[in-house]
Design an enzyme around this catalytic site. Structure first.
Site, PDB file in Angstrom:
ATOM      1  N   ASP A  80     -41.135  20.884 -65.274  1.00  0.00           N
ATOM      2  CA  ASP A  80     -40.649  21.705 -64.159  1.00  0.00           C
ATOM      3  C   ASP A  80     -41.746  22.228 -63.239  1.00  0.00           C
ATOM      4  OD1 ASP A  80     -41.432  23.226 -66.434  1.00  0.00           O
ATOM      5  OD2 ASP A  80     -40.390  24.984 -65.657  1.00  0.00           O
ATOM      6  N   GLU A  86     -40.107  24.798 -68.581  1.00  0.00           N
ATOM      7  CA  GLU A  86     -41.079  25.582 -69.355  1.00  0.00           C
ATOM      8  C   GLU A  86     -41.266  26.976 -68.747  1.00  0.00           C
ATOM      9  OE1 GLU A  86     -44.258  27.647 -70.736  1.00  0.00           O
ATOM     10  OE2 GLU A  86     -44.360  26.867 -68.701  1.00  0.00           O
TER      11      GLU A  86
END
Ligand SMILES: [Zn+2]
Ligand SMILES: [Zn+2]
Length: 401
Positions: free
Chosen positions: A87, A145
């Protein structure tokens, strides 16, 4: 300039790995929305002999490469996992690199673009070098994350199972260390990162007539000061912890005594026992202040990521692999009280989270921190990281044993 020993297979793939990173950088996606990112990854590995599980935890991928039946290694380990996060962050990129983000308000400012690129490079290299290792490697691409803990959902959806991973390794490009260095350490390397919201309810009134009121702002001030006693007076001074209040909201006007104030903050610790100590003292201080000043105080404590704990034996494996790549430039990592959801994987199986120095030499005097709007890193670190992954596999799953 450190002497690096990049594996020839990785050296051959370096241009490709950098191209992967630039593609990810140009097309960042937020946590649990990494749809195009996942498609791109799947596209790069579709020709290879891999068992693919997708989607796992909404957008995640688990790709399993089998090479013989294992376990063959002396340690009896037959299957290890390598992990990358996918991400980006909700921020606008301000630098003008040719691979600048095309998605408004979204940017790879932590280096997860690099982590995916390194893992892709490792997959390609391990596929080419099947004669140099035997066993099973699971490649885990995990979403979200940055705050939402995608790793937890990957674990819950069985990313580590069937076949069961017996160890896990992950890397972070690290701009707090020079390119060429690798930081490895046994034990905690990133903190437990919890969040709390404290609501103080008093009794409002006229600013000129405090009698009969309970001033929520006064109580908040006492609380902010008292909370700092937890780290300075309760925690072992040789251990690490932080309590930070990041937001205060309350009040109406200069001549009105506030009836309600909200405080928001974060609590951090390296060890689980210190985390529990901070948590219970936070509760105790709130109760004490509440009784002292006759205000209702509600504490909403939300557990975040656990501490990221490296296993001693797996740290040895990682250090051996890293030394083969970077020799004497392997040392203690630059540590911080940041959090990492790799911690959830490391709670399930032993492993090691490794810091790959990525500061550009030209930034030496003004390091470009992670999560800043002009974040960028030295792309030569990608080959270093992929080489470390490769050496870990050759060490844990050797061909000859
Ligand atoms: Zn980050
Ligand atoms: Zn990160």
């Amino acid at each position: 300039m450190p002497t690096l020993n990049i594996h020839p297979a990785i050296a051959d793939l370096e241009k490709q790995i950098i191209a992967y990173r630039r593609h990810f950088h140009r097309h960042p996606e937020l946590g649990f929305q990494e749809v195009e990112t996942a498609k791109y990854i799947l596209d790069q590995i579709k020709e290879l002999e891999l068992d693919i599980r997708h989607p796992v935890a909404k957008t995640g991928i688990v790709a399993t490469m089998r090479n013989g039946d294992g376990p063959y290694s002396a340690s009896g380990v037959g299957c290890i996992a390598l992990r990358a996060d996918m991400d980006a962050l909700p921020m606008q990129e301000t630098s003008d690199v040719p691979y600048k983000s095309v998605n408004d308000g979204v940017m790879h400012a932590c280096g997860h673009d690099g982590h995916m690129a390194m893992l892709l490079g490792t997959i390609l290299a391990l596929d080419q070098l099947r004669d140099q290792w035997r066993g099973t490697v699971k490649f885990i691409f995990q979403p979200a994350e940055e705050g939402e803990g995608g790793a937890r959902y990957m674990v819950a959806e069985g990313a580590l199972n069937n076949p069961d991973a017996e160890a896990i390794f992950g890397l972070h490009v690290w701009n707090y260390q020079d390119f060429g260095s690798i930081g490895i350490r046994s034990g905690p390397v990133l903190a437990a990162a919890d969040k709390f919201v404290i609501t103080i309810k008093g009794k409002g009134g006229h600013g000129a007539m405090p009698q009969g009121t309970v001033d929520a702002i006064y109580v908040a001030a006492q609380l902010v000061v008292s909370l700092q006693s937890i780290v300075s007076r309760n925690l072992d001074p040789l251990q690490s912890g932080v309590v930070s209040i990041g937001q205060i909201q309350g009040g109406h006007s200069f001549n009105i005594i506030a009836d309600e104030v909200t405080l928001k903050g974060t609590a951090r610790a390296y060890r689980e026992e210190d985390r529990q100590l901070i948590k219970s003292r936070l509760k105790g201080v709130c109760e004490g202040i509440s009784a002292t000043y006759d205000a209702a105080i509600d504490l909403d404590y939300q557990d975040g990521y656990p501490p990221t704990l490296n296993d001693p034996a797996m740290t040895e494996v990682a250090a051996r692999a890293a030394r083969r790549v970077a020799g004497d430039s392997v040392g203690e990592p630059y540590l911080s009280m940041g959090g990492e959801d790799m911690a959830y994987f490391l709670r399930e199986v032993p492993g090691c989270f490794i810091f790959v120095g990525s500061a550009k030499p030209e930034h030496k005097d003004a390091r470009v921190p992670h999560h800043c709007s002009h974040f960028d890193f030295d792309e030569r670190a990608l080959a270093v990281g992929a080489s470390v992954f490769l050496e870990i596999v050759r060490d844990m799953l050797p061909a000859g044993s």
